[in-house]
Write an enzyme that holds these catalytic residues in place. Structure first.
Site, PDB file in Angstrom:
ATOM      1  N   ASP A   1       0.831  -1.209   0.000  1.00  0.00           N
ATOM      2  CA  ASP A   1       0.000   0.000   0.000  1.00  0.00           C
ATOM      3  C   ASP A   1       0.860   1.252   0.000  1.00  0.00           C
ATOM      4  OD1 ASP A   1       0.893  -0.537   2.634  1.00  0.00           O
ATOM      5  OD2 ASP A   1      -0.725   0.645   3.502  1.00  0.00           O
TER       6      ASP A   1
ATOM      7  N   GLU B   1       3.964   0.217   7.925  1.00  0.00           N
ATOM      8  CA  GLU B   1       2.856  -0.554   7.372  1.00  0.00           C
ATOM      9  C   GLU B   1       3.342  -1.382   6.178  1.00  0.00           C
ATOM     10  OE1 GLU B   1      -0.696   1.720   7.086  1.00  0.00           O
ATOM     11  OE2 GLU B   1      -1.900   0.018   6.451  1.00  0.00           O
TER      12      GLU B   1
ATOM     13  N   ASP C   1      -6.050  -2.105  -2.395  1.00  0.00           N
ATOM     14  CA  ASP C   1      -5.095  -1.288  -3.153  1.00  0.00           C
ATOM     15  C   ASP C   1      -4.585  -2.096  -4.347  1.00  0.00           C
ATOM     16  OD1 ASP C   1      -5.296  -0.835  -0.315  1.00  0.00           O
ATOM     17  OD2 ASP C   1      -3.694   0.638  -0.449  1.00  0.00           O
TER      18      ASP C   1
ATOM     19  N   TRP D   1     -11.851  -5.766  -0.770  1.00  0.00           N
ATOM     20  CA  TRP D   1     -10.428  -6.105  -0.668  1.00  0.00           C
ATOM     21  C   TRP D   1     -10.195  -7.532  -1.187  1.00  0.00           C
ATOM     22  CZ3 TRP D   1     -11.746  -1.570   0.407  1.00  0.00           C
ATOM     23  CH2 TRP D   1     -10.830  -0.599   0.718  1.00  0.00           C
TER      24      TRP D   1
ATOM     25  N   GLU E   1      -1.976   9.089  -0.589  1.00  0.00           N
ATOM     26  CA  GLU E   1      -3.009   8.223  -0.005  1.00  0.00           C
ATOM     27  C   GLU E   1      -4.378   8.900   0.005  1.00  0.00           C
ATOM     28  OE1 GLU E   1      -2.137   7.375   4.095  1.00  0.00           O
ATOM     29  OE2 GLU E   1      -3.503   5.658   4.117  1.00  0.00           O
TER      30      GLU E   1
HETATM   31  C1  RAM Z   1      -4.676   1.684   5.175  1.00  0.00           C
HETATM   32  C2  RAM Z   1      -3.802   1.220   4.081  1.00  0.00           C
HETATM   33  C3  RAM Z   1      -4.485   0.839   2.807  1.00  0.00           C
HETATM   34  C4  RAM Z   1      -5.933   0.562   2.917  1.00  0.00           C
HETATM   35  C5  RAM Z   1      -6.345   0.199   4.309  1.00  0.00           C
HETATM   36  C6  RAM Z   1      -7.825  -0.054   4.442  1.00  0.00           C
HETATM   37  O1  RAM Z   1      -4.051   1.394   6.398  1.00  0.00           O
HETATM   38  O2  RAM Z   1      -2.776   2.123   3.862  1.00  0.00           O
HETATM   39  O3  RAM Z   1      -4.245   1.764   1.779  1.00  0.00           O
HETATM   40  O4  RAM Z   1      -6.211  -0.487   2.043  1.00  0.00           O
HETATM   41  O5  RAM Z   1      -5.951   1.128   5.237  1.00  0.00           O
END
Ligand code: RAM
Length: 893
Positions: free
Chosen positions: A475, A481, A488, A540, A742
């Site tokens: 991501d 993370e 994504d 997802w 993001e």
């Molecule tokens: C965030 C991530 C990602 C997303 C989830 C739900 O933590 O960066 O982009 O898929 O949340």
């Protein structure tokens, strides 16, 4: 006469936008070609599986691919012959000789010879015949190596704990062939006699280690010699967070004897100069602890303890058949500043993933500290706020012996800026180099257009995409993370496929997904599963059916459907077990990071229908007719339930009427006539409420541009794409983005504020499909039939795209003025295309190709080589062609 737009197009190319390389098209005049018919050229760019350099293939029936050039347009392959041999000239055909197989197939041709053996080299070649029976020369010979097929082929044991492992051995003769197989988790670096094997870094790929561990195979014949040899392995924690090595070196000597060196209790181990390594936090290296010569024979290791046996990961050990992570590029910093005494900030000018290589000279024991970030504070100091708990900090402690060069091995950072502290003296600009590190998927696409903002978006998409390919699609690349979030992954997959060769990468990722599936059929939000739920949001988990489906569509890969059919069915059956009134409604994230968020339930129901349709189609394709009928019926029922549940006749909207809520049903053709208002409602919302801005999150954004284009509103999609105020892709660029963000918002100070997050990059697929016009013909796969349909919208005067498909390059470049249009297309040998040239309000249209008329006085004129026909339909002239390169010129008044 208006000036030909093509010359302008060339000039634009000249200033360096993108390589079009499409001109000139006809080197030989048609007459001369007709007089001297030439057959197909020898097949080129041979691939075994999806691999450029296949080492360690561990499958029973690898597939073969080749690409053919033909001097004539419109030609096709009528037959092929593949020969696979154990001799380097591939002369004998002792393993497989397909004979002259009457077939147009040049992709996905599955091996059908005698069983391949473990740990061998095979050589193969191919020739083809065209429609007129003329045969090509044989291709060059290509090699593929098999890996270790059976568990029992591995003779060694898992060893590890410490980070430097070594063993010496002696060979009693010259080496004929040597292959090293290594699974070293978290990460390994392999050296033989001091020399690093291959150019992989951060290897092997991250997997669910108790399900699958990947090994690499290396040809190390030239590394070994008669007499004393040494193998040395450095281990890092990686995602495994511990250190374990399984190793095997199979050696054949010239005299025919075979020997193996394997990981076992005879190895020695020590802790070397790397005293800390963590993906998020960085690596610390004390050069004073180096032990020169430890990777070479003759090193005195008598003080080193014997290695410890470790349990090791319990998963199946299988070959890593995708491009490894590599240092793909080296970046020179743009500038260096010093916001505080002793603190130096290097600006790399680009957000990327990797690390810095340091060059330094100074006193022994000096601790140089490098910290990494995407952002700076207003005072010019480093801003790591959005990295959350990731330290992103490397240390190098000097040994003090002249100039020292160092880069880490077992960490990576996502950054644009590097802060250097503790440097002895003042660093120079060349004290630091940026090392760009990601899965080395081949770039295969290009897109450019006359509107610069679009080129800017293409740039931040591709940088964001590639730097988030870290053996899985991540991501983000910077904070604590970097997970394989499936939403994504599915959101960006089509864009990735247009821009990069993703076939092997996704083949692996589909297995990663299967590895997390539980007995109930559930999938997790992240793969491997660390973050998010073990019961994924349907938007997802849909990465599983969707990416399998894209692989089928774009690569013509039916094996992926066969391999995963059971997993897909299990997943769909799980969804069905959760359905309420025929609809799946549970949702965790829904239209994630939307500005106006629709209810999660409608997103989940949409993907439920989408997944069931894919399953039904997959069943049909692989011959499971009963399942196909069952899931067709289920899909029809879901559609009815969807309209019943979400359509509101009072408002004319689906659900709450947000852009995403109306877009999703339109994308899948869910509305019947009764729900026909959804399209107008969507249009009005975008135009009148939001002045051509999106309010969508990652789900809606993926589909909205395509829905608009399909519904005849490509102009509006273009307006959206060209915006530079909030919210838009252009806004990110105007705010200094060098990779996608993001969030649509620039949320300084927030912990959810990644500046390299590829998920909004789905618009990249729309660039290729709509603006450059490159599409699969509906219902077809693998670019066998192509629809070239460029949208010549508003003030856009030219656009071009090209992508290398499994059948060869597909390209379209167009340019236009008010009274003419030029469309240059490249269609692979054996493929067919429909080229749709809009009439653009021009009257008395005449279309020529290479000076010859194709269309005049509303009639098709036959005779141009490769052109099969043309019709006037839906405001465009639609030209049918076979393979070849064409420049169509449309003129009129
Ligand atoms: C965030 C991530 C990602 C997303 C989830 C739900 O933590 O960066 O982009 O898929 O949340």
């Amino acid at each position: 006469m208006p000036q030909s737009p093509i010359s302008r197009l060339r000039m634009r190319v000249g200033v360096g936008l993108m390589a079009l390389a499409m001109i000139p098209v006809l080197a030989v005049p048609p007459a001369a070609r007709a007089a001297e018919p030439a057959g197909p050229a020898a097949p080129t760019s041979l691939r075994c599986e999806y691999l450029v350099n296949p080492m360690g293939i561990d499958m029973a029936k690898p597939r073969f691919f080749w690409i053919v050039q033909h001097a004539e347009r419109g030609q096709i392959q009528s037959a092929y012959q593949v020969v696979v041999s154990t001799d380097p000239k591939a002369a004998a055909g002792d393993t497989w000789d397909s004979g002259k197989a009457a077939s147009p197939k040049s992709t996905q041709v599955a091996f059908a010879g005698t069983a391949l053996e473990s740990g061998k080299s095979y050589f193969w070649k191919v020739r083809v015949w065209d429609r007129d029976g003329r045969e090509s020369a044989w291709s060059d010979v290509a090699r593929f190596d098999t890996g270790l097929y059976n568990k029992s082929d591995w003779k060694g044991a898992w060893i590890g704990q410490k980070n430097q492992l070594r063993k010496e051995f002696s060979l009693k003769g010259r080496v004929k062939r040597a292959r090293a197989y290594i699974a070293g988790v978290g990460y390994y670096e392999l050296r033989l006699n001091g020399r690093k094997a291959g150019n992989r870094v951060l290897d092997p790929a991250w997997t669910t280690y108790d399900k699958r561990v990947l090994y690499a195979a290396y040809d190390v014949t030239s590394f070994l010699r008669e007499g004393a040899n040494a193998v040395a392995v450095t281990l890092g924690n990686g995602w495994y967070k511990s250190r374990a090595l399984l190793f095997q070196l199979n050696i054949e000597l010239e005299d025919g004897t075979a020997t193996s060196i394997v990981s076992d209790a005879t190895w020695k181990a020590a802790d070397g100069p790397i005293f800390e390594d963590s993906i998020y936090d960085g690596e610390s290296y004390d050069a004073r602890r180096e032990m020169p010569g430890w990777e070479r024979p003759g090193f005195d290791d008598k003080d080193w303890p014997a290695v410890e046996a470790v349990k090791g990961p319990t998963g199946v050990v299988s070959a890593q058949l995708m491009p490894a992570i590599q240092v793909v590029d080296t970046i020179v910093p743009l500038k260096m500043s010093s916001p505080l005494p002793g603190v130096f900030i290097f600006d790399m000018g680009q957000n990327f993933s990797g690390w810095a290589r340091l060059r330094v000279e100074g006193p022994r024991g000096t601790d140089v500290r490098l910290r990494f970030a995407e952002l700076l504070f207003d005072d010019g100091t480093l801003n790591q706020d959005n990295l959350r708990s990731a330290q992103a900090e490397d240390h190098y402690i000097l040994k003090g012996e002249g100039e020292e060069t160092w880069e880490p091995r077992f960490t990576y950072h996502g950054f644009r800026y590097v802060e250097v502290k503790g440097f002895p003296g003042t660093p120079k600009l060349d004290s630091i180099r940026g090392r760009v590190v990601h899965s080395a998927v081949e770039p295969i696409g290009s897109f450019a257009a006359s509107k610069d903002i679009l080129n800017g978006i293409q740039r931040i998409i591709t940088w964001g995409q590639k730097t988030n390919l870290h053996s899985i699609p991540t991501d983000c690349n910077q904070r604590d993370e970097r997970m394989g979030w499936m939403g994504d992954a599915q959101g960006t997959a089509e864009e990735a496929i247009m821009n990069f060769d993703m076939a092997a990468f996704y083949t692996n990722f589909m297995r990663d997904i299967r590895d997390v599936q539980d007995e109930k059929g559930r999938l997790s939000d992240t793969v491997p599963h660390i973050w998010g739920g073990e019961n994924a949001d349907p938007a997802w988990a849909t990465a599983y059916p969707l990416i399998c489906w894209y692989m089928y569509q774009y690569y013509g890969d039916t094996r992926v459907l066969e391999e995963h059919y059971d997993g897909l069915k299990k997943y769909v059956e799980f969804l069905r077990s959760k359905a309420e009134n025929g609809l799946v409604k549970f949702s965790s994230y829904g239209d994630w990071v939307a500005i106006e968020k629709c209810p999660g339930a409608i997103v989940s129901s949409f993907y439920y229908l989408y997944d069931v349709r894919i399953l039904a189609d997959a069943a049909r394709i692989i011959g499971k007719t009963a399942d196909a009928a069952l899931y067709d019926k289920l899909a029809a029922d879901i559609r009815t339930a969807f309209n019943r549940e979400y359509y509101d006749p009072k408002t004319g909207d689906y659900a709450d009427g947000t852009q995403t809520a109306n877009t999703l049903p339109l994308f899948l053709g869910i509305p019947t006539e009764k729900e026909g208002s959804a399209w107008g409602r969507l249009f009005d919302d975008i135009v009148y409420k939001h002045n051509a801005h999106l309010t969508t999150g990652i789900v809606g954004t993926k589909y909205i541009m395509e829905v608009l284009t399909q519904s005849g509103a490509a102009d509006l999609a273009y307006d959206i794409a060209c915006k530079t105020d909030f919210p838009s892709w252009g806004y990110m660029i105007a705010s200094g983005a060098t990779t996608l963000w993001e969030l649509w918002q620039n949320r300084e100070g927030s912990s959810m504020n990644s500046h390299n997050h590829p998920m909004f990059g789905s618009v990249g697929a729309w660039f290729y499909k709509a603006l450059a016009g490159i599409n699969l013909a509906p219902g077809t796969t693998g670019f066998e039939k192509i629809l070239i349909q460029p949208q010549m919208v508003r003030d856009l005067t030219h656009a071009s795209g090209s992508t290398r498909t499994v059948r060869g390059e597909v390209a379209c470049a167009w340019a236009r003025t008010e009274l003419d249009a030029h469309v240059e297309v490249t269609i692979p040998f054996g493929s067919q295309a429909e080229v749709v040239i809009p009439k653009l309000g021009i009257r008395n249209i005449k279309i020529t190709e290479g000076g010859q008329t194709i269309w005049a006085s509303d009639t098709y004129a036959a005779g141009v080589a490769g052109v099969l026909g043309a019709v006037d339909k839906d405001g465009a002239i639609r030209i049918q062609t076979g393979g070849g390169r064409y420049i169509f010129v449309l003129e009129g008044n």
